[in-house]
Design a protein around this motif. Sequence first.
Motif, mmCIF file in Angstrom:
data_model
loop_
_atom_site.group_PDB
_atom_site.id
_atom_site.type_symbol
_atom_site.label_atom_id
_atom_site.label_comp_id
_atom_site.label_asym_id
_atom_site.label_seq_id
_atom_site.Cartn_x
_atom_site.Cartn_y
_atom_site.Cartn_z
ATOM 1 N N HIS A 122 3.745 5.228 -13.320
ATOM 2 C CA HIS A 122 2.776 5.100 -14.424
ATOM 3 C C HIS A 122 2.683 6.395 -15.222
ATOM 4 O O HIS A 122 2.629 6.378 -16.443
ATOM 5 C CB HIS A 122 1.391 4.750 -13.861
ATOM 6 C CG HIS A 122 1.242 3.289 -13.583
ATOM 7 N ND1 HIS A 122 0.038 2.655 -13.604
ATOM 8 C CD2 HIS A 122 2.154 2.347 -13.274
ATOM 9 C CE1 HIS A 122 0.212 1.365 -13.324
ATOM 10 N NE2 HIS A 122 1.486 1.166 -13.104
ATOM 11 N N ARG A 123 2.664 7.507 -14.478
ATOM 12 C CA ARG A 123 2.564 8.797 -15.176
ATOM 13 C C ARG A 123 3.786 9.036 -16.040
ATOM 14 O O ARG A 123 3.679 9.473 -17.179
ATOM 15 C CB ARG A 123 2.408 9.942 -14.166
ATOM 16 C CG ARG A 123 0.959 10.202 -13.777
ATOM 17 C CD ARG A 123 0.822 11.580 -13.130
ATOM 18 N NE ARG A 123 1.636 11.708 -11.935
ATOM 19 C CZ ARG A 123 1.278 11.262 -10.733
ATOM 20 N NH1 ARG A 123 0.112 10.673 -10.592
ATOM 21 N NH2 ARG A 123 2.062 11.415 -9.698
ATOM 22 N N GLY B 2 0.835 -1.221 0.000
ATOM 23 C CA GLY B 2 0.000 0.000 0.000
ATOM 24 C C GLY B 2 0.855 1.251 0.000
ATOM 25 O O GLY B 2 0.551 2.233 -0.682
ATOM 26 N N ALA B 3 1.961 1.219 0.759
ATOM 27 C CA ALA B 3 2.835 2.393 0.831
ATOM 28 C C ALA B 3 3.488 2.688 -0.515
ATOM 29 O O ALA B 3 3.864 3.822 -0.807
ATOM 30 C CB ALA B 3 3.905 2.163 1.894
ATOM 31 N N GLY B 4 3.575 1.665 -1.333
ATOM 32 C CA GLY B 4 4.217 1.863 -2.641
ATOM 33 C C GLY B 4 3.273 2.390 -3.711
ATOM 34 O O GLY B 4 3.695 2.665 -4.840
ATOM 35 N N LEU B 5 1.996 2.554 -3.363
ATOM 36 C CA LEU B 5 1.026 3.001 -4.378
ATOM 37 C C LEU B 5 1.355 4.369 -4.994
ATOM 38 O O LEU B 5 1.352 4.497 -6.232
ATOM 39 C CB LEU B 5 -0.383 3.038 -3.774
ATOM 40 C CG LEU B 5 -1.189 1.735 -3.876
ATOM 41 C CD1 LEU B 5 -2.455 1.841 -3.059
ATOM 42 C CD2 LEU B 5 -1.534 1.444 -5.330
ATOM 43 N N PRO B 6 1.642 5.401 -4.165
ATOM 44 C CA PRO B 6 1.936 6.706 -4.792
ATOM 45 C C PRO B 6 3.129 6.637 -5.725
ATOM 46 O O PRO B 6 3.115 7.228 -6.805
ATOM 47 C CB PRO B 6 2.213 7.620 -3.591
ATOM 48 C CG PRO B 6 1.533 6.957 -2.443
ATOM 49 C CD PRO B 6 1.638 5.483 -2.700
ATOM 50 N N ARG C 153 4.214 4.073 -7.383
ATOM 51 C CA ARG C 153 3.835 3.354 -8.615
ATOM 52 C C ARG C 153 2.978 4.253 -9.517
ATOM 53 O O ARG C 153 3.099 4.209 -10.741
ATOM 54 C CB ARG C 153 3.086 2.071 -8.268
ATOM 55 C CG ARG C 153 2.891 1.179 -9.481
ATOM 56 C CD ARG C 153 2.752 -0.275 -9.111
ATOM 57 N NE ARG C 153 2.599 -1.106 -10.305
ATOM 58 C CZ ARG C 153 3.614 -1.605 -10.999
ATOM 59 N NH1 ARG C 153 4.853 -1.349 -10.630
ATOM 60 N NH2 ARG C 153 3.400 -2.352 -12.073
ATOM 61 N N ALA C 154 2.125 5.075 -8.869
ATOM 62 C CA ALA C 154 1.311 6.017 -9.655
ATOM 63 C C ALA C 154 2.213 6.977 -10.410
ATOM 64 O O ALA C 154 1.984 7.288 -11.589
ATOM 65 C CB ALA C 154 0.355 6.777 -8.738
#
Lengths: 174, 388
Positions: B40-41, B30-34, B36-37
Amino acid sequence: MSTTPHLRLAGPPAVTVDDFYGRYARYVARLGFRLLGRDDGLDDLVQDVFLAAAAARVVSKSEHELRGWLATVTVRLAGRVLRRRRLARFFGLDEGPDERLLSSGAAPDTVAMMAQLYRRLDAAPTAERLAWTLRYVENEPLDEVARLCGCSLATAKRRIAAVQRLLTEDDDDA
Amino acid sequence: MTRDELARHLEAARERVEPRWDEAREAHVGAGLPERARRHRRRRVALGAAAVLVVSVVAALVVSRRSVVRVEPLEGATVAALERSSQLERFRVETGGAWFEVEPGRGRLVRVEAQDVVVEVVGTRFLVERVEARVHVVVEHGVVRASARGVTRTLEAGASAWFPEETKRSAAGQGEPSAPPTQKPSPPSEAAAEARSLPAVPAEPLPLEASPPSPTPGSRKASPVVRPAPAQPAVDAGAPSWRALAQAGDFDTAWTVMKAAPAPRDEPAELLLAADVARLSRHPEEALAPLRRILDAHAADPRAPLAAFTLGRVLLDDLGRPREAAAAFERARTLAPGAPLAEDAFARQVEALSRAQSPEARALAEAFEQQYPASSRLRAVRHFGGLP
């Protein structure tokens, strides 16, 4: 986990990704793991599913609808990972299932059995493999398999039957 | 795998295939979500840039295969396209004439043949017209090299020439042009006028040109040339207007009539024609007012850069006022910064400043060299700028 504005989901009542993730991460991880058959790539798959949810600005739905929506996204993204793996295997860059990567606290013989099953599944085309896994490993009804795979019921049946033939061809030969 | 084995496998799978998903792992993922976002960008941006690059390359390939020439045949003219390669496009004017507009900066030589005359250009707009046994070349902007029977002439913007040249002008000022008329005997139709006019200009009379760009007074023996499409027919056949006389090449009579007539209309085409009548009848001082009027009142008109350039030439070549000429050439550059005329104007600005003994000439010559390192005028510019 920190909440970032761009990950906030839309729709009344607003559901943040944190909430969403906290509620469904385990469900997505379990489904993803069964579809992939391996642990490697699972973290990325889970993250991608929730990022897709954020990008889609999912409006709060019923528990059942949300799970169904997440399952659809998980199947689609798992399919992408599996296709990439097949391509890597074609170029000799992926060695297939590793028993150590098949986690669970199962007994060694069970793990070996699972590795054998997923090794056979690796030989199947991705779309057929996904349909078969949903039907027999996840125990989903046929119409749900068709919906999750985004195909007709007839196509879903055909895909499942194709993998079934592939897995039991030894028996058929005998 | 037998069916029994498969059934056992499946049973085991349903019960045992579970990820090692504990709270610590859930928190870590979960902490890695930002992050990874963000990845992606970045990937989307990179893919977008790659897509733009691919589209640009494909577009460049398509454009590079496209013709660099726009051909506008005059009414009834026949122009044959003989060759098109990455280095050369070749045309032949079979009958009549045609305007050719060549895109600059594409590095492809364009060659137009008419009888035994060959005109070669890289980026310009010019007319090649067969008139009886002769060929008429008019340059609107840029520079062309025209050759016939071993004689080569370089024509700059605003210049025109006949091949073969005719040095004798019968009874100058008597209204008998020595060059064959480029117009058909009957007045051109509106459609013909439109077909002959410049693309960005409505069906108005086009500026009149005669003789090479820098003729000296008294030596104006080159045959007058009438550019196509007169939109102002003579009012009285017995007393032709100055416009008709100018279009027939009789600038001296046109000048006399124009002086007695009402002032020219405040339109760029008419003002350009009046300026041509004045300068080609050896009254260069009188050409300044209509040219300046175009720059003051019609600066947005597509002919304004040509007016500024012509003003510079009159001031420099005919009146010997180099400082004012330099300002006019600079104005031409400002009005048409990307056009081929800008390069010519820049070069002539350096020349004008040099003749005015201005120290600016050197700096400008250096700037010209930087901006047009492959220019055919570079040698002259370096000379005028005093560069080694």
